[in-house]
Design a protein around this motif. Structure first.
Motif, PDB file in Angstrom:
ATOM      1  N   GLY A  27      24.914  36.911   4.088  1.00 14.66           N
ATOM      2  CA  GLY A  27      23.494  36.825   4.454  1.00 14.66           C
ATOM      3  C   GLY A  27      23.319  36.027   5.743  1.00 14.66           C
ATOM      4  N   ARG A  28      22.529  36.580   6.638  1.00 10.48           N
ATOM      5  CA  ARG A  28      22.324  35.931   7.941  1.00 10.48           C
ATOM      6  C   ARG A  28      21.031  35.137   7.953  1.00 10.48           C
ATOM      7  N   THR A  31      16.476  39.603  -1.628  1.00  9.47           N
ATOM      8  CA  THR A  31      16.986  39.759  -0.261  1.00  9.47           C
ATOM      9  C   THR A  31      16.716  41.208   0.138  1.00  9.47           C
ATOM     10  N   ILE A  77      14.020  39.556   4.936  1.00  9.18           N
ATOM     11  CA  ILE A  77      13.270  38.535   4.183  1.00  9.18           C
ATOM     12  C   ILE A  77      14.102  38.061   2.994  1.00  9.18           C
TER      13      ILE A  77
HETATM   14  C1  BTN Z   1      16.289  31.860   7.841  1.00  7.97           C
HETATM   15  O1  BTN Z   1      15.349  31.196   7.385  1.00  7.97           O
HETATM   16  O2  BTN Z   1      17.281  31.319   8.329  1.00  7.97           O
HETATM   17  C2  BTN Z   1      16.185  33.352   7.797  1.00  7.97           C
HETATM   18  C3  BTN Z   1      16.758  33.892   6.530  1.00  7.97           C
HETATM   19  C4  BTN Z   1      16.641  35.389   6.399  1.00  7.97           C
HETATM   20  C5  BTN Z   1      17.371  35.883   5.183  1.00  7.97           C
HETATM   21  C6  BTN Z   1      17.165  37.339   4.917  1.00  7.97           C
HETATM   22  S1  BTN Z   1      17.822  37.841   3.361  1.00  7.97           S
HETATM   23  C7  BTN Z   1      17.586  39.507   3.782  1.00  7.97           C
HETATM   24  C8  BTN Z   1      17.947  39.667   5.235  1.00  7.97           C
HETATM   25  N1  BTN Z   1      19.373  39.909   5.387  1.00  7.97           N
HETATM   26  C9  BTN Z   1      19.992  38.910   5.981  1.00  7.97           C
HETATM   27  O3  BTN Z   1      21.216  38.863   6.215  1.00  7.97           O
HETATM   28  N2  BTN Z   1      19.132  37.946   6.311  1.00  7.97           N
HETATM   29  C10 BTN Z   1      17.779  38.301   5.927  1.00  7.97           C
END
Ligand code: BTN
Length: 252
Positions: A49-50, A66, A140
């Protein structure tokens, strides 16, 4: 919730098991022309997850949400892209507020906090075509039923705030319904959209610790300009607008 009409947010929903990142899956599907405007890619688990600024986003499989929303905004110019942050942050804020007694606000640019704890994060990634946004992936992450977080992170979840488990599907449906509502305001309600964002801006009018070019300063966030820069009043009385390249809230 009534079925969504073609082209609306969530009309096309793709549910995946375990993926690296739903943002990456969405970008791949866009490249393959497998998704339309409004498509939503949801994963039960993300292994990579990014987060913002190259950080990772941790979520618990089956407990948290997610997902990524695909937008093909037509005529939106790259310099206008902050309106999409406003749309997404307001949609998530409204949803979170349904479950929480505490104050739910948007920490610039698009974190959602309950009081001082982060409950959701948003990562927006764009593909350009000249000066226009060809496609946008709005990722999100919402802490829904998790109850344990790293000690160094001030985080919370809907379950912790609500006091009992929360249905993931209902939360997702609520976000998508609010997303559709705010996205519709891009056509003729931009001023109201900005007003709603301003209303819920975290620390608005209060002194906060900020990092400006890496230096700790005190400032009062007042508003956000059309480019998404935070308008801040500093201790010398001057007001200036700065983007994320120079300004951020100091970690607490
Ligand atoms: C942050 O606040 O750092 C941003 C977070 C974003 C997370 C969501 S989870 C779904 C989507 N896929 C990812 O890899 N990141 C975003």
């Amino acid at each position: 919730m009534p079925p969504r009409t073609a082209g609306s947010i969530g009309a096309q929903k793709i549910v995946l098991g375990s993926v690296g990142s739903t943002n990456k899956s969405a970008a791949d599907l866009i490249r393959l022309s497998k998704v339309q405007h409004g498509a939503v890619i949801v994963a039960n688990e993300q292994t990579e997850g990014r987060g913002q600024r190259g950080r990772t986003w941790q979520s618990h499989p089956g407990l948290d949400l997610t997902f990524s929303v695909v937008l093909m905004p037509g005529n939106l110019r790259a310099e206008e892209q902050f309106v999409l942050s406003q749309v997404a942050a307001l949609a998530v804020r409204d949803t979170v507020a349904e479950y929480c007694a505490g104050e739910v606000r948007i920490k610039w640019p698009n974190d959602v906090l309950v009081d001082r704890r982060k409950v959701a994060g948003i990562l927006i990634e764009c593909e350009l075509e000249g000066e226009r946004l060809r496609s946008v992936v709005v990722g999100i992450g919402i802490n829904v039923n998790s109850s344990e977080f790293d000690e160094d992170i001030a985080a919370t979840s809907l379950r912790l705030e609500h006091g009992s488990p929360v249905d993931l599907e209902l939360v997702l449906d609520h976000v998508l319904e609010r997303f559709e509502h705010y996205y519709g305001m891009l056509r003729s309600g931009r001023e109201q959209l900005s007003e709603a964002y301003r209303q819920w801006l975290w620390a608005r009018g209060r002194w906060a610790d900020l990092l400006l070019d890496g230096q700790l300063v005190s400032g009062r966030p007042m508003d956000v300009d059309a480019h998404g820069r935070l308008l801040v009043e500093f201790e010398d009385g001057k007001v200036a607008a700065h983007g994320l390249d120079r300004l951020r809230f100091a970690p607490r």
